[in-house]
Write an enzyme that holds these catalytic residues in place. Sequence first.
Site, PDB file in Angstrom:
ATOM      1  N   ASP A 285      26.761  17.206  42.425  1.00  0.00           N
ATOM      2  CA  ASP A 285      25.429  18.118  42.542  1.00  0.00           C
ATOM      3  C   ASP A 285      25.727  19.446  42.735  1.00  0.00           C
ATOM      4  O   ASP A 285      26.137  20.071  44.081  1.00  0.00           O
ATOM      5  CB  ASP A 285      24.476  17.197  43.597  1.00  0.00           C
ATOM      6  N   ILE A 286      25.486  20.561  41.924  1.00  0.00           N
ATOM      7  CA  ILE A 286      25.618  21.656  41.853  1.00  0.00           C
ATOM      8  C   ILE A 286      24.992  22.576  43.128  1.00  0.00           C
ATOM      9  O   ILE A 286      25.523  23.359  43.793  1.00  0.00           O
ATOM     10  CB  ILE A 286      25.163  22.474  40.419  1.00  0.00           C
TER      11      ILE A 286
ATOM     12  N   GLY B 201      15.520  18.811  35.264  1.00  0.00           N
ATOM     13  CA  GLY B 201      17.020  18.829  35.524  1.00  0.00           C
ATOM     14  C   GLY B 201      17.679  19.694  36.614  1.00  0.00           C
ATOM     15  O   GLY B 201      17.027  19.674  37.511  1.00  0.00           O
TER      16      GLY B 201
ATOM     17  N   ASP C 254      17.776  22.844  36.633  1.00  0.00           N
ATOM     18  CA  ASP C 254      16.588  23.698  37.000  1.00  0.00           C
ATOM     19  C   ASP C 254      15.711  23.401  38.285  1.00  0.00           C
ATOM     20  O   ASP C 254      15.672  24.113  39.288  1.00  0.00           O
ATOM     21  CB  ASP C 254      15.823  24.278  35.917  1.00  0.00           C
TER      22      ASP C 254
ATOM     23  N   SER D 222      22.722  23.556  28.431  1.00  0.00           N
ATOM     24  CA  SER D 222      21.930  23.027  27.128  1.00  0.00           C
ATOM     25  C   SER D 222      22.299  21.484  27.060  1.00  0.00           C
ATOM     26  O   SER D 222      21.662  20.973  26.036  1.00  0.00           O
ATOM     27  CB  SER D 222      22.467  23.969  26.173  1.00  0.00           C
TER      28      SER D 222
ATOM     29  N   TYR E 192      17.942  20.351  26.540  1.00  0.00           N
ATOM     30  CA  TYR E 192      18.050  21.106  25.267  1.00  0.00           C
ATOM     31  C   TYR E 192      19.075  20.416  24.241  1.00  0.00           C
ATOM     32  O   TYR E 192      18.910  21.215  23.082  1.00  0.00           O
ATOM     33  CB  TYR E 192      18.693  22.510  25.621  1.00  0.00           C
TER      34      TYR E 192
END
Length: 174
Positions: free
Chosen positions: A9-10, A31, A33, A122, A126
């Site tokens: 998990d970033i 997501g 973001d 993306s 996306y």
Amino acid sequence: MPLAIVTADITTLAVDAIVNAANETLLGGGGVDGAIHRAAGPALLAACRALPQLAPGVRCPTGEARITPGFDLPAHWVIHTVGPVWHGGDHGEAALLESCHRNVLHLAREHGLRRIAFPAISCGVYGYPAALAAAVALGTLRDELTRERTLDLVLCCYSEPMRTVFQAALDSMM
Ligand code: AR6
């Protein structure tokens, strides 16, 4: 080479900057973001809102990048970029995805940041096919690393299957 591919998990990574795969409004979304905004706290949204709009609702055009503090995140900074929506591959998607990665690193250099973690930009909502995105992302990061050897880059996948795709793309470049 200082380019690692991890599954994580970033929002948990204690690096100089994590990269957000945002949309042009920079006002949050789903997501990665959404996860970054939740973990950073409401001050991140306020900082994004304060960035100038280039057109109504557009704070960061596709392919560009903007930087804010990381607030409650373990990362000091968030570099927001907007990846292309996949429209089949002949709408400039690869050039835009490449420019996301280059513009993130340009901002990182301007701020003296070395350790940067990227998500698979993306590759979610996306719709960019992961193997194609991985070739562009990792090819660009490798190229940047040849110019700027002090960078320490992490490509942070959110699932093991995604990590496998990115690792295969990196292995095929060796
Ligand atoms: N840590 C690391 N990677 C993650 C995390 C996380 N916590 N959460 C999701 N991913 P996406 P996009 C992965 O859809 O395709 C947003 O709503 C995810 O599994 O987040 O660039 C924005 O506001 C996928 O592999 O970004 C935009 O509207 C990758 O991150 C739009 O989505 C990217 O998936 C951007 O779409």
